[in-house]
Scaffold this motif. Structure first.
Motif, PDB file in Angstrom:
ATOM      1  N   LEU A 123      29.002  -1.538  15.828  1.00 34.03           N
ATOM      2  CA  LEU A 123      29.980  -1.591  14.747  1.00 34.03           C
ATOM      3  C   LEU A 123      31.347  -1.312  15.367  1.00 34.03           C
ATOM      4  CD1 LEU A 123      30.947  -1.644  11.772  1.00 34.03           C
ATOM      5  CD2 LEU A 123      30.413   0.821  11.691  1.00 34.03           C
ATOM      6  N   LEU A 124      32.270  -2.226  15.188  1.00 32.39           N
ATOM      7  CA  LEU A 124      33.655  -2.031  15.598  1.00 32.39           C
ATOM      8  C   LEU A 124      34.463  -1.734  14.344  1.00 32.39           C
ATOM      9  CD1 LEU A 124      36.088  -2.157  17.545  1.00 32.39           C
ATOM     10  CD2 LEU A 124      36.129  -4.637  17.161  1.00 32.39           C
ATOM     11  N   ILE A 125      35.151  -0.599  14.358  1.00 36.55           N
ATOM     12  CA  ILE A 125      36.028  -0.220  13.248  1.00 36.55           C
ATOM     13  C   ILE A 125      37.454  -0.205  13.778  1.00 36.55           C
ATOM     14  CG2 ILE A 125      36.674   1.628  11.659  1.00 36.55           C
ATOM     15  CD1 ILE A 125      33.747   2.478  11.592  1.00 36.55           C
ATOM     16  N   ARG A 126      38.346  -0.871  13.044  1.00 35.74           N
ATOM     17  CA  ARG A 126      39.763  -0.916  13.435  1.00 35.74           C
ATOM     18  C   ARG A 126      40.621  -0.518  12.248  1.00 35.74           C
ATOM     19  NH1 ARG A 126      44.389  -4.103  13.563  1.00 35.74           N
ATOM     20  NH2 ARG A 126      43.570  -5.708  12.202  1.00 35.74           N
ATOM     21  N   GLY A 127      41.615   0.323  12.499  1.00 38.25           N
ATOM     22  CA  GLY A 127      42.600   0.638  11.478  1.00 38.25           C
ATOM     23  C   GLY A 127      43.523  -0.555  11.298  1.00 38.25           C
ATOM     24  N   HIS A 128      43.722  -0.993  10.078  1.00 40.42           N
ATOM     25  CA  HIS A 128      44.532  -2.185   9.798  1.00 40.42           C
ATOM     26  C   HIS A 128      45.922  -2.100  10.430  1.00 40.42           C
ATOM     27  CE1 HIS A 128      46.046  -5.670   7.636  1.00 40.42           C
ATOM     28  NE2 HIS A 128      47.086  -4.948   7.284  1.00 40.42           N
ATOM     29  N   HIS A 129      46.502  -0.911  10.441  1.00 39.50           N
ATOM     30  CA  HIS A 129      47.855  -0.732  10.967  1.00 39.50           C
ATOM     31  C   HIS A 129      47.854  -0.195  12.401  1.00 39.50           C
ATOM     32  CE1 HIS A 129      49.480  -1.656   7.045  1.00 39.50           C
ATOM     33  NE2 HIS A 129      48.701  -0.745   6.510  1.00 39.50           N
ATOM     34  N   SER A 130      46.743  -0.301  13.078  1.00 37.36           N
ATOM     35  CA  SER A 130      46.652   0.227  14.432  1.00 37.36           C
ATOM     36  C   SER A 130      47.623  -0.482  15.360  1.00 37.36           C
ATOM     37  CB  SER A 130      45.233   0.057  14.985  1.00 37.36           C
ATOM     38  OG  SER A 130      45.196   0.439  16.342  1.00 37.36           O
ATOM     39  N   ASP A 131      48.291   0.313  16.193  1.00 34.73           N
ATOM     40  CA  ASP A 131      49.125  -0.275  17.239  1.00 34.73           C
ATOM     41  C   ASP A 131      48.412  -0.192  18.589  1.00 34.73           C
ATOM     42  OD1 ASP A 131      49.336   2.480  17.544  1.00 34.73           O
ATOM     43  OD2 ASP A 131      51.492   2.497  17.854  1.00 34.73           O
ATOM     44  N   VAL A 132      47.165   0.265  18.591  1.00 34.44           N
ATOM     45  CA  VAL A 132      46.373   0.382  19.815  1.00 34.44           C
ATOM     46  C   VAL A 132      45.423  -0.803  19.961  1.00 34.44           C
ATOM     47  CG1 VAL A 132      44.640   1.785  21.020  1.00 34.44           C
ATOM     48  CG2 VAL A 132      46.582   2.885  19.879  1.00 34.44           C
ATOM     49  N   LEU A 133      44.709  -1.128  18.900  1.00 27.37           N
ATOM     50  CA  LEU A 133      43.803  -2.280  18.908  1.00 27.37           C
ATOM     51  C   LEU A 133      44.309  -3.302  17.905  1.00 27.37           C
ATOM     52  CD1 LEU A 133      41.229  -3.720  19.844  1.00 27.37           C
ATOM     53  CD2 LEU A 133      39.993  -2.481  18.054  1.00 27.37           C
ATOM     54  N   SER A 134      44.741  -4.434  18.395  1.00 26.44           N
ATOM     55  CA  SER A 134      45.237  -5.498  17.525  1.00 26.44           C
ATOM     56  C   SER A 134      44.067  -6.328  17.010  1.00 26.44           C
ATOM     57  CB  SER A 134      46.199  -6.407  18.298  1.00 26.44           C
ATOM     58  OG  SER A 134      45.487  -7.092  19.327  1.00 26.44           O
ATOM     59  N   GLU A 135      44.350  -7.164  16.034  1.00 26.40           N
ATOM     60  CA  GLU A 135      43.325  -8.091  15.538  1.00 26.40           C
ATOM     61  C   GLU A 135      42.878  -9.021  16.665  1.00 26.40           C
ATOM     62  OE1 GLU A 135      40.583  -9.908  13.064  1.00 26.40           O
ATOM     63  OE2 GLU A 135      41.669  -8.024  12.781  1.00 26.40           O
ATOM     64  N   ALA A 136      43.815  -9.453  17.501  1.00 22.75           N
ATOM     65  CA  ALA A 136      43.457 -10.332  18.625  1.00 22.75           C
ATOM     66  C   ALA A 136      42.521  -9.616  19.594  1.00 22.75           C
ATOM     67  CB  ALA A 136      44.714 -10.798  19.347  1.00 22.75           C
ATOM     68  N   GLY A 137      42.797  -8.341  19.878  1.00 31.85           N
ATOM     69  CA  GLY A 137      41.916  -7.570  20.757  1.00 31.85           C
ATOM     70  C   GLY A 137      40.536  -7.398  20.157  1.00 31.85           C
ATOM     71  N   ALA A 138      40.476  -7.168  18.847  1.00 36.20           N
ATOM     72  CA  ALA A 138      39.187  -7.044  18.166  1.00 36.20           C
ATOM     73  C   ALA A 138      38.419  -8.361  18.233  1.00 36.20           C
ATOM     74  CB  ALA A 138      39.393  -6.622  16.713  1.00 36.20           C
ATOM     75  N   GLN A 139      39.105  -9.474  18.009  1.00 32.75           N
ATOM     76  CA  GLN A 139      38.436 -10.776  18.030  1.00 32.75           C
ATOM     77  C   GLN A 139      37.922 -11.119  19.432  1.00 32.75           C
ATOM     78  OE1 GLN A 139      37.477 -12.543  15.421  1.00 32.75           O
ATOM     79  NE2 GLN A 139      38.400 -10.962  14.120  1.00 32.75           N
ATOM     80  N   GLU A 140      38.647 -10.693  20.468  1.00 31.58           N
ATOM     81  CA  GLU A 140      38.159 -10.909  21.829  1.00 31.58           C
ATOM     82  C   GLU A 140      36.854 -10.159  22.068  1.00 31.58           C
ATOM     83  OE1 GLU A 140      41.031 -10.244  24.934  1.00 31.58           O
ATOM     84  OE2 GLU A 140      42.500 -11.564  23.963  1.00 31.58           O
ATOM     85  N   LEU A 141      36.772  -8.918  21.570  1.00 30.34           N
ATOM     86  CA  LEU A 141      35.520  -8.163  21.711  1.00 30.34           C
ATOM     87  C   LEU A 141      34.400  -8.842  20.930  1.00 30.34           C
ATOM     88  CD1 LEU A 141      33.889  -5.684  22.684  1.00 30.34           C
ATOM     89  CD2 LEU A 141      34.524  -4.601  20.534  1.00 30.34           C
ATOM     90  N   LEU A 142      34.697  -9.294  19.729  1.00 32.66           N
ATOM     91  CA  LEU A 142      33.675  -9.946  18.900  1.00 32.66           C
ATOM     92  C   LEU A 142      33.188 -11.243  19.533  1.00 32.66           C
ATOM     93  CD1 LEU A 142      35.227  -9.238  15.401  1.00 32.66           C
ATOM     94  CD2 LEU A 142      33.276  -8.084  16.457  1.00 32.66           C
ATOM     95  N   ALA A 143      34.031 -11.918  20.293  1.00 36.85           N
ATOM     96  CA  ALA A 143      33.596 -13.120  21.018  1.00 36.85           C
ATOM     97  C   ALA A 143      32.629 -12.738  22.139  1.00 36.85           C
ATOM     98  CB  ALA A 143      34.797 -13.880  21.572  1.00 36.85           C
ATOM     99  N   LEU A 144      32.856 -11.586  22.771  1.00 38.84           N
ATOM    100  CA  LEU A 144      31.973 -11.112  23.832  1.00 38.84           C
ATOM    101  C   LEU A 144      30.656 -10.562  23.278  1.00 38.84           C
ATOM    102  CD1 LEU A 144      34.610  -9.174  25.957  1.00 38.84           C
ATOM    103  CD2 LEU A 144      33.373 -11.236  26.676  1.00 38.84           C
TER     104      LEU A 144
END
Length: 194
Positions: A122-143
Motif C-alpha cells: 500500500l502506497l499512501i501519499r499526502g495530496h499536498h506532499s512536496d516530498v512525493l509527487s504524483e509523478a513519483g508515485a506513478q513511477e513506483l506503481l509502474a514498477l
C-alpha cells in the motif's frame, strides 16, 4: 530501507508493506525542506509550546492541536529536562538529498528493489506532499503494478499527523484485506483489537 530489505534480500516473513509518502523518486526541494526542519533546534526545546511553534513553522496550513501533549510521542527528554525530537541526530549525518543516483538510497538501486517486490503493498501519499509527487508515485506503481494506492486529501508529507483518522483507516483496510482474521476494527473508534 524497507524497499531495499524486501527487494534485495531473500524473502522475509512479511505479509505486506505500507509505504508512506516515499518511493524511489523523491522531490529534491521537499526532501531538503524536511532535512532542514530536522536539523533545526539541535539544542532542543524548553517546552511543548516551542515544539508546537516549530511544527507550525514547518507546516503553517496544519491545524494546531488543542492539546500539545500529543507531541510528546515524537520527543525524548534529556537529563536537563530539555525536549528533543525522538530521532537520533547522527541519522542526519547520512541524510541524502536525491540529486544524484548514488549512495545507499540511489534511485536506480531503489527501482531495482521495488521491481522485485512481490508482497502486497500500500502506497499512501499526502495530496499536498512536496516530498512525493504524483509523478513519483506513478513511477513506483509502474514498477509494482499490484500495489494499492491511496492519496490522502488535506495532507502533506506528514500524512499521519495531518489526517490521522483517514490514514489509520487506510492502513487498517489494507491489513484487513491481508488477513481478515488478523485484526478486528471497531467501527466507532477504529482501534486495533487482537
Amino acid at each position: 530501507t524497507a524497499m531495499l530489505t524486501l527487494g534485495e534480500e531473500p524473502p522475509l516473513p512479511c505479509r505486506g508493506l505500507v509505504l508512506v509518502d516515499v518511493a524511489p523518486r523523491l522531490e529534491t526541494k521537499g526532501v531538503r525542506r524536511v532535512i532542514e526542519f530536522m536539523r533545526r533546534h539541535p539544542d532542543g526545546f524548553d517546552s511543548l509550546d516551542q515544539v508546537q511553534d516549530a511544527v507550525a513553522a514547518y507546516n503553517p496550513t496544519r491545524k494546531a492541536p488543542s492539546n500539545s501533549q500529543g507531541l510528546r510521542k515524537n520527543l525524548r527528554q534529556d537529563a536537563n529536562g530539555r525536549l528533543h525530537w525522538h530521532w537520533d541526530p547522527a541519522f542526519l549525518d547520512h541524510a541524502v538529498i536525491p540529486e544524484a543516483d548514488e549512495g545507499m538510497f540511489g534511485r536506480a538501486r531503489l527501482n531495482r528493489a521495488a521491481n522485485r517486490l512481490k508482497l502486497p503493498i500500500l502506497l499512501i501519499r499526502g495530496h499536498h506532499s512536496d516530498v512525493l509527487s504524483e509523478a513519483g508515485a506513478q513511477e513506483l506503481l509502474a514498477l509494482v503494478p499490484h500495489a494499492k494506492y491511496r492519496v490522502i486529501g488535506q495532507a502533506g508529507h506528514m500524512v499521519a499527523g495531518d489526517r490521522n483518522n483517514i490514514f489509520t483507516g487506510a492502513v487498517l483496510d489494507f491489513l484487513q484485506h491481508l488477513d481478515p482474521q488478523c485484526i478486528h476494527i471497531r467501527s466507532t473508534d477504529r482501534r486495533l483489537t487482537p
